[in-house]
Design an enzyme around this catalytic site. Structure first.
Site, PDB file in Angstrom:
ATOM      1  CG  HIS A 130      -1.844  -1.076   1.348  1.00  0.00           C
ATOM      2  ND1 HIS A 130      -2.851  -1.284   0.444  1.00  0.00           N
ATOM      3  CD2 HIS A 130      -1.946  -2.081   2.250  1.00  0.00           C
ATOM      4  CE1 HIS A 130      -3.547  -2.351   0.782  1.00  0.00           C
ATOM      5  NE2 HIS A 130      -3.012  -2.862   1.871  1.00  0.00           N
TER       6      HIS A 130
ATOM      7  CG  HIS B  66       2.854   5.649   5.985  1.00  0.00           C
ATOM      8  ND1 HIS B  66       2.596   5.569   7.331  1.00  0.00           N
ATOM      9  CD2 HIS B  66       1.745   6.212   5.442  1.00  0.00           C
ATOM     10  CE1 HIS B  66       1.390   6.057   7.580  1.00  0.00           C
ATOM     11  NE2 HIS B  66       0.850   6.456   6.448  1.00  0.00           N
TER      12      HIS B  66
ATOM     13  CG  HIS C   2      -0.898   8.416   2.068  1.00  0.00           C
ATOM     14  ND1 HIS C   2      -1.757   7.347   2.066  1.00  0.00           N
ATOM     15  CD2 HIS C   2      -0.459   8.540   3.345  1.00  0.00           C
ATOM     16  CE1 HIS C   2      -1.851   6.842   3.289  1.00  0.00           C
ATOM     17  NE2 HIS C   2      -1.075   7.552   4.091  1.00  0.00           N
TER      18      HIS C   2
ATOM     19  CG  HIS D 270       0.350  10.229   6.851  1.00  0.00           C
ATOM     20  ND1 HIS D 270      -0.689   9.476   6.360  1.00  0.00           N
ATOM     21  CD2 HIS D 270       0.021  11.530   6.628  1.00  0.00           C
ATOM     22  CE1 HIS D 270      -1.612  10.293   5.856  1.00  0.00           C
ATOM     23  NE2 HIS D 270      -1.204  11.534   6.001  1.00  0.00           N
TER      24      HIS D 270
ATOM     25  CB  THR E 159      -6.065   7.885   5.930  1.00  0.00           C
ATOM     26  OG1 THR E 159      -4.746   7.365   5.703  1.00  0.00           O
ATOM     27  CG2 THR E 159      -5.977   9.196   6.685  1.00  0.00           C
ATOM     28  CB  THR E 160      -5.222   2.523   5.797  1.00  0.00           C
ATOM     29  OG1 THR E 160      -4.601   2.527   7.090  1.00  0.00           O
ATOM     30  CG2 THR E 160      -4.363   3.312   4.831  1.00  0.00           C
TER      31      THR E 160
END
Ligand SMILES: [Zn+2]
Length: 285
Positions: free
Chosen positions: A123, A148, A150, A167, A234-235
């Site tokens: 992801h 991580h 996005h 993040h 958010t996941t």
């Protein structure tokens, strides 16, 4: 993805399974802390053979099509907050809706040079870091666990995305999560991410170690003006009770770095969620 993960676990054994599941679908934004139980580790990508797959906990999810954000709540029982939650992330950051707070409400950032283990978890690229860096929110210390990326940004400013978003995920001593978000603007020229982005593990499940300590503050803007609000992962499973701080100023990421990341993960942002009854606070330092 599931079958590949199961194959990998079968061939590489328990170590690979542990590394993968501690950083993957089951945990998402909140991954890499000590709260991953043996049952949770066993369940996320089980096809039932492990005896943990029946409840679909930690089911496969993605960002597009049938597994996409609009359907997350239907993919597993424990994903229901993705639809039913009233304090979800990300959100649109709008100065007109923000309430100014005094400067002593600012989140303080105390990051030390770190080594890191980069993990491609299917992801995102997640960098797990050793203990020693933290943020302090209203007197409570939250230790940095991982950071991580996005693409594009998850938070928007008055509807506008930036190219990417970083993040930093922290947990306090009770396991409560706090995320510091940094917007990443695509711009030519010097980028603090050059070394890191050369090392991104390109295959799902692959890892890379950065053994020479590097300065995390290079990934932060100089100005620490910030938004704060109460939100969620958010996941999936979109768990609420996450303290969010989004720095107002973006940092720069080079066009070739964005292109490199985009090749690995073409799209990895959850759409913005309604603010509902929450307060969006801004603190200008
Ligand atoms: Zn995230």
């Amino acid at each position: 993805m599931s079958s590949r993960v199961i194959r990998m676990a079968a061939t590489a054994g328990v170590t690979a399974l542990t590394i993968f599941t501690a950083t993957s679908c089951s945990s998402g934004d909140g991954g890499a802390d000590a709260k991953v139980t043996p049952a949770a580790v066993a369940s996320p990508h089980s096809d039932g053979k492990g005896g943990q797959g029946e409840k679909k906990e930690g089911a496969h999810w993605g960002y597009q099509g049938a597994d996409g954000p609009a359907n997350w709540a239907t993919l597993a029982e424990d994903f229901e907050a993705c639809e039913a939650g009233r304090e979800q992330s990300p959100i649109d950051l709008d100065d007109d809706k923000a309430v100014q707070a005094p400067v002593d409400k600012a989140v303080t950032i105390d990051y030390r040079p770190v080594t890191a283990e980069l993990v491609n978890n299917g992801h995102t690229i997640q960098a797990n870091v050793p203990a020693g860096s933290r943020i302090v929110i209203d007197g409570t210390s939250y230790e940095l666990k991982q950071f991580h990326f996005h693409l594009p940004s998850e938070h928007t400013e008055e509807g506008e995305h930036t190219a990417m978003e970083l993040h930093f995920v922290h947990a306090d001593k009770n396991g409560k999560l706090a995320v510091l978000a940094v917007l990443m603007d695509e711009k030519s020229g010097a980028s603090a991410f050059a070394d890191l982005f050369k090392r991104l593990p390109t295959k799902e499940g692959a890892t890379a170690k950065i053994t020479k300590a590097f300065d995390l503050t290079a990934f932060l803007p100089g100005d620490r003006d910030q938004y704060r609000y109460e939100g969620s992962l958010t996941t999936p499973p979109c768990t609420e009770g996450v303290k969010w701080t989004v720095l107002k100023d973006p940092v720069t990421v080079a066009p070739d770095e964005v292109a490199t990341y985009k090749e690995l993960f073409p799209k990895s942002n959850r759409p913005t969620q309604p603010l509902n009854d929450r307060k969006l606070t801004e603190v200008d330092k």
